[in-house]
Design a protein around this motif. Structure first.
Motif, PDB file in Angstrom:
ATOM      1  N   THR A 101      46.346  34.448  47.956  1.00  0.00           N
ATOM      2  CA  THR A 101      45.157  34.334  48.787  1.00  0.00           C
ATOM      3  C   THR A 101      44.152  33.403  48.126  1.00  0.00           C
ATOM      4  O   THR A 101      43.967  33.435  46.921  1.00  0.00           O
ATOM      5  CB  THR A 101      44.521  35.718  48.988  1.00  0.00           C
ATOM      6  OG1 THR A 101      45.488  36.582  49.573  1.00  0.00           O
ATOM      7  CG2 THR A 101      43.310  35.643  49.890  1.00  0.00           C
ATOM      8  N   HIS A 138      23.302  28.620  54.144  1.00  0.00           N
ATOM      9  CA  HIS A 138      23.174  29.944  54.756  1.00  0.00           C
ATOM     10  C   HIS A 138      21.785  30.023  55.367  1.00  0.00           C
ATOM     11  O   HIS A 138      20.779  29.805  54.691  1.00  0.00           O
ATOM     12  CB  HIS A 138      23.341  31.040  53.701  1.00  0.00           C
ATOM     13  CG  HIS A 138      23.090  32.412  54.225  1.00  0.00           C
ATOM     14  ND1 HIS A 138      21.896  33.063  54.034  1.00  0.00           N
ATOM     15  CD2 HIS A 138      23.864  33.251  54.948  1.00  0.00           C
ATOM     16  CE1 HIS A 138      21.950  34.257  54.607  1.00  0.00           C
ATOM     17  NE2 HIS A 138      23.143  34.384  55.168  1.00  0.00           N
ATOM     18  N   GLU A 156      34.015  28.788  43.757  1.00  0.00           N
ATOM     19  CA  GLU A 156      32.815  29.595  43.586  1.00  0.00           C
ATOM     20  C   GLU A 156      31.595  28.742  43.914  1.00  0.00           C
ATOM     21  O   GLU A 156      31.498  27.595  43.489  1.00  0.00           O
ATOM     22  CB  GLU A 156      32.756  30.079  42.137  1.00  0.00           C
ATOM     23  CG  GLU A 156      31.732  31.142  41.885  1.00  0.00           C
ATOM     24  CD  GLU A 156      31.956  31.817  40.543  1.00  0.00           C
ATOM     25  OE1 GLU A 156      32.753  32.760  40.496  1.00  0.00           O
ATOM     26  OE2 GLU A 156      31.339  31.375  39.565  1.00  0.00           O
ATOM     27  N   ARG A 171      29.297  38.247  47.612  1.00  0.00           N
ATOM     28  CA  ARG A 171      30.182  38.096  48.769  1.00  0.00           C
ATOM     29  C   ARG A 171      31.473  37.410  48.337  1.00  0.00           C
ATOM     30  O   ARG A 171      31.463  36.445  47.571  1.00  0.00           O
ATOM     31  CB  ARG A 171      29.493  37.264  49.852  1.00  0.00           C
ATOM     32  CG  ARG A 171      30.362  37.026  51.061  1.00  0.00           C
ATOM     33  CD  ARG A 171      29.596  36.291  52.129  1.00  0.00           C
ATOM     34  NE  ARG A 171      30.465  35.923  53.228  1.00  0.00           N
ATOM     35  CZ  ARG A 171      30.027  35.481  54.391  1.00  0.00           C
ATOM     36  NH1 ARG A 171      28.735  35.353  54.598  1.00  0.00           N
ATOM     37  NH2 ARG A 171      30.853  35.155  55.326  1.00  0.00           N
ATOM     38  N   VAL A 172      32.583  37.911  48.845  1.00  0.00           N
ATOM     39  CA  VAL A 172      33.893  37.329  48.569  1.00  0.00           C
ATOM     40  C   VAL A 172      34.604  37.148  49.897  1.00  0.00           C
ATOM     41  O   VAL A 172      34.785  38.104  50.650  1.00  0.00           O
ATOM     42  CB  VAL A 172      34.721  38.238  47.632  1.00  0.00           C
ATOM     43  CG1 VAL A 172      36.110  37.659  47.422  1.00  0.00           C
ATOM     44  CG2 VAL A 172      34.008  38.451  46.311  1.00  0.00           C
ATOM     45  N   ASP A 173      34.978  35.920  50.208  1.00  0.00           N
ATOM     46  CA  ASP A 173      35.735  35.613  51.422  1.00  0.00           C
ATOM     47  C   ASP A 173      37.164  35.279  51.028  1.00  0.00           C
ATOM     48  O   ASP A 173      37.391  34.524  50.072  1.00  0.00           O
ATOM     49  CB  ASP A 173      35.131  34.416  52.166  1.00  0.00           C
ATOM     50  CG  ASP A 173      33.759  34.709  52.752  1.00  0.00           C
ATOM     51  OD1 ASP A 173      33.422  35.898  52.921  1.00  0.00           O
ATOM     52  OD2 ASP A 173      33.025  33.744  53.046  1.00  0.00           O
ATOM     53  N   SER A 174      38.133  35.822  51.737  1.00  0.00           N
ATOM     54  CA  SER A 174      39.542  35.544  51.476  1.00  0.00           C
ATOM     55  C   SER A 174      40.124  34.745  52.631  1.00  0.00           C
ATOM     56  O   SER A 174      39.856  35.036  53.800  1.00  0.00           O
ATOM     57  CB  SER A 174      40.315  36.846  51.324  1.00  0.00           C
ATOM     58  OG  SER A 174      39.832  37.570  50.231  1.00  0.00           O
ATOM     59  N   HIS A 175      40.926  33.752  52.293  1.00  0.00           N
ATOM     60  CA  HIS A 175      41.557  32.898  53.293  1.00  0.00           C
ATOM     61  C   HIS A 175      43.048  32.801  52.989  1.00  0.00           C
ATOM     62  O   HIS A 175      43.462  32.880  51.832  1.00  0.00           O
ATOM     63  CB  HIS A 175      40.932  31.497  53.288  1.00  0.00           C
ATOM     64  CG  HIS A 175      39.454  31.521  53.519  1.00  0.00           C
ATOM     65  ND1 HIS A 175      38.894  31.590  54.771  1.00  0.00           N
ATOM     66  CD2 HIS A 175      38.419  31.523  52.645  1.00  0.00           C
ATOM     67  CE1 HIS A 175      37.572  31.614  54.661  1.00  0.00           C
ATOM     68  NE2 HIS A 175      37.262  31.578  53.384  1.00  0.00           N
ATOM     69  N   VAL A 221      40.408  32.538  47.475  1.00  0.00           N
ATOM     70  CA  VAL A 221      39.191  33.344  47.412  1.00  0.00           C
ATOM     71  C   VAL A 221      37.978  32.444  47.204  1.00  0.00           C
ATOM     72  O   VAL A 221      37.994  31.542  46.371  1.00  0.00           O
ATOM     73  CB  VAL A 221      39.283  34.371  46.259  1.00  0.00           C
ATOM     74  CG1 VAL A 221      37.992  35.162  46.136  1.00  0.00           C
ATOM     75  CG2 VAL A 221      40.454  35.303  46.482  1.00  0.00           C
ATOM     76  N   VAL A 222      36.921  32.704  47.988  1.00  0.00           N
ATOM     77  CA  VAL A 222      35.650  32.001  47.847  1.00  0.00           C
ATOM     78  C   VAL A 222      34.606  33.032  47.443  1.00  0.00           C
ATOM     79  O   VAL A 222      34.399  34.016  48.156  1.00  0.00           O
ATOM     80  CB  VAL A 222      35.234  31.315  49.165  1.00  0.00           C
ATOM     81  CG1 VAL A 222      33.886  30.629  49.025  1.00  0.00           C
ATOM     82  CG2 VAL A 222      36.303  30.341  49.619  1.00  0.00           C
ATOM     83  N   ARG A 223      33.955  32.816  46.299  1.00  0.00           N
ATOM     84  CA  ARG A 223      32.939  33.750  45.795  1.00  0.00           C
ATOM     85  C   ARG A 223      31.563  33.092  45.852  1.00  0.00           C
ATOM     86  O   ARG A 223      31.448  31.893  45.647  1.00  0.00           O
ATOM     87  CB  ARG A 223      33.247  34.149  44.355  1.00  0.00           C
ATOM     88  CG  ARG A 223      34.540  34.882  44.191  1.00  0.00           C
ATOM     89  CD  ARG A 223      34.799  35.188  42.718  1.00  0.00           C
ATOM     90  NE  ARG A 223      36.139  35.696  42.538  1.00  0.00           N
ATOM     91  CZ  ARG A 223      36.449  36.980  42.474  1.00  0.00           C
ATOM     92  NH1 ARG A 223      35.516  37.888  42.572  1.00  0.00           N
ATOM     93  NH2 ARG A 223      37.698  37.355  42.310  1.00  0.00           N
ATOM     94  N   LEU A 227      23.678  36.012  49.500  1.00  0.00           N
ATOM     95  CA  LEU A 227      25.131  36.147  49.588  1.00  0.00           C
ATOM     96  C   LEU A 227      25.756  36.590  48.264  1.00  0.00           C
ATOM     97  O   LEU A 227      26.984  36.657  48.151  1.00  0.00           O
ATOM     98  CB  LEU A 227      25.766  34.819  50.025  1.00  0.00           C
ATOM     99  CG  LEU A 227      25.366  34.298  51.408  1.00  0.00           C
ATOM    100  CD1 LEU A 227      26.099  33.004  51.725  1.00  0.00           C
ATOM    101  CD2 LEU A 227      25.619  35.339  52.482  1.00  0.00           C
TER     102      LEU A 227
END
Length: 67
Positions: free
Chosen positions: A4, A34, A58, A17-21, A6-8, A14
């Motif tokens: 995966t 933002h 990050e 916040r951790v977004d997974s793609h 991951v964007v931290r 924010l």
């Protein structure tokens, strides 16, 4: 097995916040904006790509000069 991407986010609203793609983008965006809308004035934060690590990337809150 696919890893995966991951964007931290670090700092500001924010923070943490951790977004997974499913996969990495062609090139991470150098800046993410933002915009926070609420009953008061619009608040805009900018997050800059600081470094890319093996799991993803990050973004750190930009420190605005003269604020």
């Amino acid at each position: 097995m696919t890893q995966t991407y991951v964007v931290r986010f670090v700092g500001g609203p924010l923070d943490g916040r951790v977004d997974s793609h499913a996969r990495a983008p062609e090139a991470p965006r150098p800046t993410v904006t933002h915009v926070h809308l609420h009953s008061g004035p619009k608040i805009v934060h900018h997050y800059d790509l600081q470094y890319a690590v093996e799991y993803g990337c990050e973004y750190h809150l930009r420190v605005e000069d003269g604020a």
